[in-house]
Design a protein around this motif. Structure first.
Motif, PDB file in Angstrom:
ATOM      1  N   THR A   1       0.837  -1.192   0.000  1.00 55.31           N
ATOM      2  CA  THR A   1       0.000   0.000   0.000  1.00 55.31           C
ATOM      3  C   THR A   1       0.879   1.252   0.000  1.00 55.31           C
ATOM      4  O   THR A   1       2.044   1.219   0.418  1.00 55.31           O
ATOM      5  N   VAL A   2       0.297   2.344  -0.447  1.00 54.55           N
ATOM      6  CA  VAL A   2       1.040   3.605  -0.493  1.00 54.55           C
ATOM      7  C   VAL A   2       1.404   4.067   0.914  1.00 54.55           C
ATOM      8  O   VAL A   2       2.502   4.602   1.148  1.00 54.55           O
ATOM      9  N   ALA A   3       0.519   3.845   1.890  1.00 54.15           N
ATOM     10  CA  ALA A   3       0.818   4.254   3.267  1.00 54.15           C
ATOM     11  C   ALA A   3       2.002   3.476   3.829  1.00 54.15           C
ATOM     12  O   ALA A   3       2.891   4.047   4.483  1.00 54.15           O
TER      13      ALA A   3
ATOM     14  N   GLY B   1       1.476  11.979   1.445  1.00 54.55           N
ATOM     15  CA  GLY B   1       1.205  12.904   0.348  1.00 54.55           C
ATOM     16  C   GLY B   1       2.369  13.052  -0.608  1.00 54.55           C
ATOM     17  O   GLY B   1       2.175  13.241  -1.815  1.00 54.55           O
ATOM     18  N   GLU B   2       3.608  12.963  -0.068  1.00 55.58           N
ATOM     19  CA  GLU B   2       4.771  13.074  -0.943  1.00 55.58           C
ATOM     20  C   GLU B   2       4.876  11.878  -1.886  1.00 55.58           C
ATOM     21  O   GLU B   2       5.244  12.017  -3.061  1.00 55.58           O
ATOM     22  N   VAL B   3       4.558  10.667  -1.390  1.00 61.73           N
ATOM     23  CA  VAL B   3       4.587   9.489  -2.248  1.00 61.73           C
ATOM     24  C   VAL B   3       3.478   9.559  -3.288  1.00 61.73           C
ATOM     25  O   VAL B   3       3.672   9.213  -4.463  1.00 61.73           O
ATOM     26  N   VAL B   4       2.276  10.022  -2.891  1.00 60.44           N
ATOM     27  CA  VAL B   4       1.184  10.186  -3.841  1.00 60.44           C
ATOM     28  C   VAL B   4       1.558  11.188  -4.927  1.00 60.44           C
ATOM     29  O   VAL B   4       1.270  10.993  -6.120  1.00 60.44           O
ATOM     30  N   LYS B   5       2.239  12.272  -4.528  1.00 64.09           N
ATOM     31  CA  LYS B   5       2.667  13.282  -5.503  1.00 64.09           C
ATOM     32  C   LYS B   5       3.684  12.693  -6.486  1.00 64.09           C
ATOM     33  O   LYS B   5       3.643  12.950  -7.700  1.00 64.09           O
ATOM     34  N   ALA B   6       4.614  11.871  -5.966  1.00 58.16           N
ATOM     35  CA  ALA B   6       5.601  11.239  -6.856  1.00 58.16           C
ATOM     36  C   ALA B   6       4.938  10.277  -7.828  1.00 58.16           C
ATOM     37  O   ALA B   6       5.301  10.199  -9.011  1.00 58.16           O
ATOM     38  N   LEU B   7       3.951   9.535  -7.340  1.00 63.46           N
ATOM     39  CA  LEU B   7       3.219   8.635  -8.240  1.00 63.46           C
ATOM     40  C   LEU B   7       2.469   9.420  -9.310  1.00 63.46           C
ATOM     41  O   LEU B   7       2.400   9.011 -10.475  1.00 63.46           O
TER      42      LEU B   7
ATOM     43  N   THR C   1      -4.497   4.788   0.466  1.00 62.43           N
ATOM     44  CA  THR C   1      -4.942   3.473   0.920  1.00 62.43           C
ATOM     45  C   THR C   1      -4.875   2.410  -0.171  1.00 62.43           C
ATOM     46  O   THR C   1      -5.126   1.246   0.105  1.00 62.43           O
ATOM     47  N   MET C   2      -4.554   2.786  -1.389  1.00 60.39           N
ATOM     48  CA  MET C   2      -4.527   1.824  -2.485  1.00 60.39           C
ATOM     49  C   MET C   2      -3.240   0.999  -2.465  1.00 60.39           C
ATOM     50  O   MET C   2      -2.218   1.429  -1.930  1.00 60.39           O
TER      51      MET C   2
END
Length: 882
Positions: free
Chosen positions: A308-310, A321-327, A337-338
């Motif tokens: 998961t991303v978390a 949020g930083e990992v989501v932004k990189a993705l 949560t994905m």
């Protein structure tokens, strides 16, 4: 043309020579000795079907011609004159009345011998089903109660284990915080003296990243600054301001003074307070003072198949949020949560400047391999596993019928094998295990699975039909599995048989007979008459000797699942093929994502053997759920290991499904937006009696999708249609397809109240054809089965004239004598036929309505039991709409 006529008159009517007509009748399987013999209407229809097939017309045209021949249309005209008064004059008008009526011809009756043979065949079929169902009802309640108790115990144990782990984690966190607080509050005198000099040196150095000291020559601070004002002299303790530190050594006093100076640096005019510790000074002083790293930290991140991303953000010590932004910068849209797959997680980790390490989360699998590899004995000879493959209606099941001396195809819907059948038989050449695979195009995966399990493939080709599409597909499956092939040319006793034509057609598929200098054995047989069966068994034995088949007969068993189903009385039932070791009652085994203890073993005749050795197929009871066809099974030492392996596999499978449904790429979203809303979605809920049919239906129906419509199977499973299935269909506006299963009462109420489209089928042709017509946009009429009445069997009486007569109560709709019926047992179809008698008291009636008692006699079926349901239905034509 009259209902009966001679061959000579028929030849004159169709303008054909008598000799040619006799040859055509012989080709259709009807032999006549002279032109004066009488030809019945049934024989004419049979001749018509033979001629249409000979000219390449489809079988559907033959069936339509057969149906048309059962009807006769009469056209009548009547002329008369009518006198009309038009004012003072009279006018005569000629009137012509036309009438057109269609009548159904009476069906030809069977001879007494044929009728007796048909009744005996159906009685044998019902007796065979009785044997299977008696064993199923014996442990129905006990297994259900044990399953409920076991499930509740597991839930309670899991809940207690989770609470204990949570409590232990909280206590550990509290203890750690208490230790840190105790270390921080300990007086400086209690610390080792050896730390005084290094501590003083560190205290003299300004903290990294902290505020710098004021430059030399800076103006002194204002004396009225309340924030930096030293405390009043009256608040200080008596004596010198350093009196509280007189007991300390010089090094400790210097260290404390420097620490206070560092804490008060930048705040002119402030003074340290004796006896008070500055909370800010304790964070940046002492041996555990924080120092900002001088270079970026590169971490090694262990990532499994999915994460998961978390969790990835926690391993990278970053915010989610930083990992989501990189993705998002990489083109992957995902929330915190994905789950993302290993490749995507590795790319984003390397993009953020860290190193990826493959996570080794197969500890349980390694323990399983170690446990299964411990006990291995000496390999001994084992029986061969032979798979019978070929096209539809080429005689695969009939060949097994002759070898086994039983009837199998009569129990299948429409005479077509819908499942993989597994049998082992004693032949003069030794024990041979046979697998019978379906021949329909939708069962490609089942045939491929059969080819991978087998040692030898017997390809059945009809001598009068030749090589067909499924024949070519079976050859490809055998080649891909690297399995030797034996060709059985069937139906050589028919008049149109041409074995040489079959051999020539097989040459185009690179299947060369031994007669032509190849290495493929080809045996000419007749499954009905028994011709050449011994030669075929001899060929199988020779091929098995060449292969030198061996396996370990002792030790823990392992093998593969051939087929699986959910029985209401026995629970999950898996048909497995043992490949190594011996499977015994009481063994613990793990099968795919399911596990359990073997509670009973059944062979193909319903008997319970003590054990099953290599190459022997058996049915296994006691699994936790229905395994998927094709899953491997292995026997383990205890239930704990089996449960751990099954749970880990289930977790991996769930994560892989989440990865497939998560994280849409922006390119895919833009492509979907570009198409607009032109593509429609047809949602389906598929329930079938066995797992193999579920897989075949799902693959066949999803393959019908095109640019205009997409077939989406939102749920599929084994067993009857339940309330949960009905709710899923209501939520997604899906069509429910029941293949040899029925909906229970609660599911029917939900389906009827919400207007869900529910369709029952027993032959896979009908399912695929109906869905294909809707998906292709073909409009017209469809033949739909509509249930008009249901009767509950309360008791069964014996009659010398009609056999078993069921005393019934009509609970729904109306039951009519001239409509077809089905007998249901535990919501599963066990017989389909027609009524022989319908009586109200002692009178024969045509129909019986809801809430009325009646006596029902089912034609050619004497196995009706109390508790069964008799379902009366009719076939109607309904306009097809999208």
């Amino acid at each position: 043309m009259s209902q009966q006529t001679t061959i000579r008159k028929l030849a004159e009517l169709v303008n054909t020579p008598v000799e040619k007509l006799l040859e055509q009748l012989a080709g259709a399987g009807m032999k006549f000795s002279g032109p004066e013999q009488v030809v019945t209407s049934t024989e004419k229809v049979k001749l018509l079907g033979f001629l249409r097939r000979a000219h390449g017309k489809p079988e559907q045209a033959v069936e339509e011609a057969t149906e048309a021949s059962k009807k006769i249309t009469l056209n009548r005209r009547k002329h008369q004159e009518v006198t009309v008064n038009a004012g003072r004059s009279k006018t005569t008008v000629n009137v012509e009345v036309r009438q057109k009526r269609t009548y159904d011809k009476a069906a030809a009756r069977m001879t007494p011998d044929e009728e007796r043979a048909d009744i005996l065949r159906k009685l044998e079929e019902s007796r065979q089903r009785n044997l299977d169902e008696q064993a199923a009802l014996a442990e129905k309640d006990r297994l259900r109660d044990e399953a409920i108790v076991r499930k509740r115990e597991e839930e309670v144990a899991a809940k207690e284990r989770a609470e204990a782990e949570k409590k232990a984690a909280e206590e550990a966190a509290i203890a750690a915080k208490a230790a840190e607080a105790a270390a921080a509050s300990r007086p400086a005198a209690a610390r080792p003296a050896a730390d005084a000099a290094p501590a003083a040196a560190r205290a003299a150095r300004p903290p990294a990243g902290g505020p710098s000291a004021p430059p030399r020559g800076a103006a002194p601070p204002r004396s009225d600054d309340r924030n930096n004002r030293s405390p009043a002299r009256t608040d200080r303790p008596g004596g010198d301001r350093f009196a509280g530190q007189m007991h300390l050594s010089a090094a400790d006093r210097a260290r404390r003074g420097n620490s206070n100076n560092n804490n008060n640096r930048g705040r002119p005019g402030s003074r340290p307070q004796p006896g008070r510790r500055d909370s800010r000074g304790s964070q940046n002083s002492g041996p555990h003072a924080f120092e900002r790293p001088t270079a970026p930290v590169v971490r090694e991140v262990a990532i499994g198949d999915s994460i998961t991303v978390a969790d990835l953000a926690a391993k990278l010590a970053l915010k989610g949020g930083e990992v989501v932004k990189a993705l998002f910068k990489m083109g992957v849209m995902a929330t915190i949560t994905m789950s993302i797959d290993h490749d995507t997680a590795a790319l984003v980790t390397e993009e953020l400047g860290h190193v990826v390490v493959r996570a080794g989360n197969d500890d349980v699998e390694e323990a399983l391999l170690a446990a299964t590899g411990e006990e291995r004995g000496e390999a001994v000879s084992r029986p061969p596993v032979v798979t019978i493959m070929g096209h539809v209606d080429h005689g695969k099941t009939s060949l097994l019928d002759y070898i086994r001396r039983t009837k199998v195809a009569t129990g299948e819907a429409g005479g077509i094998t819908q499942h993989i059948g597994a049998y082992h038989v004693e032949t003069p050449k030794g024990v041979i295990s046979f697998l019978d695979t379906p021949g329909h195009a939708a069962f490609t995966s089942m045939r491929a699975r059969g080819a991978k399990l087998t040692d030898i493939v017997v390809l059945v080709v009809a001598a009068d039909d030749g090589v067909m599409p499924q024949t070519k597909e079976a050859i490809q499956h055998a080649r891909s599995a690297n399995v030797p092939l034996i060709v059985a040319i069937n139906k050589i006793d028919k008049s149109g048989a041409d074995p040489m034509r079959v051999k020539n057609e097989l040459l185009t598929e690179q299947v060369v007979s031994e007669d032509f200098g190849g290495d493929i054995q080809m045996v000419e047989i007749s499954a009905k008459a028994g011709l050449g069966i011994d030669d075929l068994l001899e060929a199988i034995s020779v091929q098995a000797e060449l292969l030198e088949l061996k396996a370990v007969a002792d030790g823990r068993a392992s093998g593969v699942v051939i087929e699986s189903s959910l029985d209401k009385g026995r629970g999950p039932v898996a048909t497995v093929l043992v490949q190594q070791g011996s499977l015994k009652k009481g063994d613990y085994l793990v099968c795919g994502i399911q596990y359990g203890r073997v509670r009973a073993l059944f062979d193909e005749t319903g008997k319970q053997p003590d054990q099953a050795g290599p190459s022997i197929p058996v049915q296994v009871l006691g699994l936790s759920g229905v395994p998927e066809a094709g899953d491997d099974f292995v026997v383990v030492e205890d239930e704990r290991l089996a449960k751990d392996v099954a749970q880990q596999r289930e977790t991996k499978r769930r994560e892989s499904r989440l990865v497939q449904s998560a994280g849409s790429r922006m390119e895919d979203i833009m492509a979907t937006l570009g198409k607009g809303e032109g593509q429609q979605v047809l949602n389906l809920v598929i329930k079938a009696d066995v797992q193999g049919s579920v897989q075949a239906l799902s693959q066949a129906l999803v393959g019908l999708s095109n640019d205009d419509i997409r077939i989406n199977v939102i749920h599929s499973g084994v067993g009857g249609i339940t309330e949960s299935d009905a709710n899923s269909a209501v939520a997604s506006k899906a069509t429910v397809i029941g293949f040899n299963v029925r909906a229970d009462a609660s599911a029917r109420r939900i389906i009827e109240s919400n207007g869900v489209d529910l369709r029952y089928f027993s032959i896979i042709y009908d399912v695929i054809d109906q869905v294909k017509q809707v998906a292709s946009g073909l409009l017209g009429v469809e033949i739909r089965e509509e249930i008009i009445g249901i009767a509950d069997v309360r008791d069964v009486f014996r009659s010398s004239k009609f056999g078993a007569v069921a005393g019934c109560m009509i609970v729904e709709g109306i039951v009519k004598r001239n409509k077809p019926i089905r007998v249901l047992r535990d919501s599963v179809v066990v017989f389909e036929g027609e009524l022989e008698s319908l009586r109200r008291f002692k009178e024969n009636v045509d129909e019986v309505r809801n809430g009325t008692e009646c006596g029902i006699g089912v034609k050619a079926y004497n196995d009706v039991k109390p508790g069964d349901q008799i379902e009366c239905f009719e076939r109607i034509e309904v306009p097809r709409t999208l």
